[in-house]
Motif scaffolding. Sequence first.
Motif, short mmCIF file in Angstrom:
data_model
loop_
_atom_site.label_atom_id
_atom_site.label_comp_id
_atom_site.label_asym_id
_atom_site.label_seq_id
_atom_site.Cartn_x
_atom_site.Cartn_y
_atom_site.Cartn_z
N ASP A 89 3.39 5.80 -3.14
CA ASP A 89 4.38 6.47 -3.71
C ASP A 89 4.20 6.70 -5.30
OD1 ASP A 89 5.66 6.32 -0.98
OD2 ASP A 89 6.84 4.81 -1.37
N ILE A 90 3.92 5.44 -5.68
CA ILE A 90 3.56 5.57 -7.28
C ILE A 90 2.59 6.73 -7.61
CG2 ILE A 90 3.02 4.14 -9.03
CD1 ILE A 90 4.56 1.81 -7.90
N LYS A 91 1.40 6.43 -6.79
CA LYS A 91 0.59 7.39 -7.29
C LYS A 91 0.77 8.77 -6.88
CE LYS A 91 -2.90 8.72 -4.60
NZ LYS A 91 -3.93 8.47 -3.33
N GLU A 107 6.47 9.70 -6.58
CA GLU A 107 7.51 10.02 -6.24
C GLU A 107 8.36 8.71 -5.86
OE1 GLU A 107 5.97 13.01 -2.72
OE2 GLU A 107 5.91 11.30 -2.18
N SER A 108 7.97 7.50 -6.45
CA SER A 108 8.63 6.24 -6.54
C SER A 108 9.55 6.21 -7.80
CB SER A 108 7.71 5.25 -6.55
OG SER A 108 8.51 3.99 -6.34
N TYR A 109 10.73 5.68 -7.62
CA TYR A 109 11.65 5.38 -8.85
C TYR A 109 12.54 4.26 -8.74
CZ TYR A 109 10.98 10.32 -9.46
OH TYR A 109 10.33 11.69 -9.64
N VAL A 110 12.81 3.82 -9.73
CA VAL A 110 13.63 2.37 -10.04
C VAL A 110 14.94 2.66 -10.62
CG1 VAL A 110 11.60 0.95 -9.62
CG2 VAL A 110 11.97 1.52 -11.68
N GLU A 144 0.75 -1.24 -0.06
CA GLU A 144 -0.16 -0.07 -0.06
C GLU A 144 0.69 1.18 0.07
OE1 GLU A 144 -3.11 2.25 2.85
OE2 GLU A 144 -2.81 0.20 3.29
N VAL A 145 1.98 1.36 0.89
CA VAL A 145 2.91 2.47 0.78
C VAL A 145 3.49 2.41 -0.47
CG1 VAL A 145 5.03 3.02 1.88
CG2 VAL A 145 3.28 2.19 3.48
#
Length: 168
Positions: free
Chosen positions: A46-48, A51-54, A41-42
């Motif tokens: 983050d993706i929503k 702010e999430s990166y790979v 869920e976290v």
Amino acid sequence: MKFRKSEKKDVEIIMEIINEAKDYFKSNGIDQWQNGYPNEEVILNDIKNDESYVLCDENNKVVASCVISFRGEKSYNIIEKGSWKSNLPYAVIHRVAVKNKLKGKGISSELIKEAEKMCLEKKIKSIRIDTQEDNKSMQRLIIKNNFEYCGIIYISDGSERFAYEKLL
């Protein structure tokens, strides 16, 4: 290596990497990420929030993930036993995780370099990051990448964290 925003299709591999990190922490006596956090869920949140990166390898396989946020961090409003280096707008790096088999190969430093590039593009001159006192490998990474120790902050559950800042 290719750095990109995370997508919903990446959640499973991001969680695999995070779960490896949880196991690593547990086996090394580090009481971090041992209470169910971060969970799927976290990561989805983050993706929503974009702010999430790979970081992907030459075969386009995800090998590391992190959060880079420009929204500020409520936990950073109060710092004890020290002070921030600046009052400038800042980015925050959270939830850095690298596949276990690639630890020690500079992957986490690559994530930090990408965050620095994003900051410079946005004319942000400060990056902040925090970690637990017993997470010595993260502290080494932070210092190696020229962050300076600033003091102690407390996250929402009341836990103490070492806080660092780097001016660009």
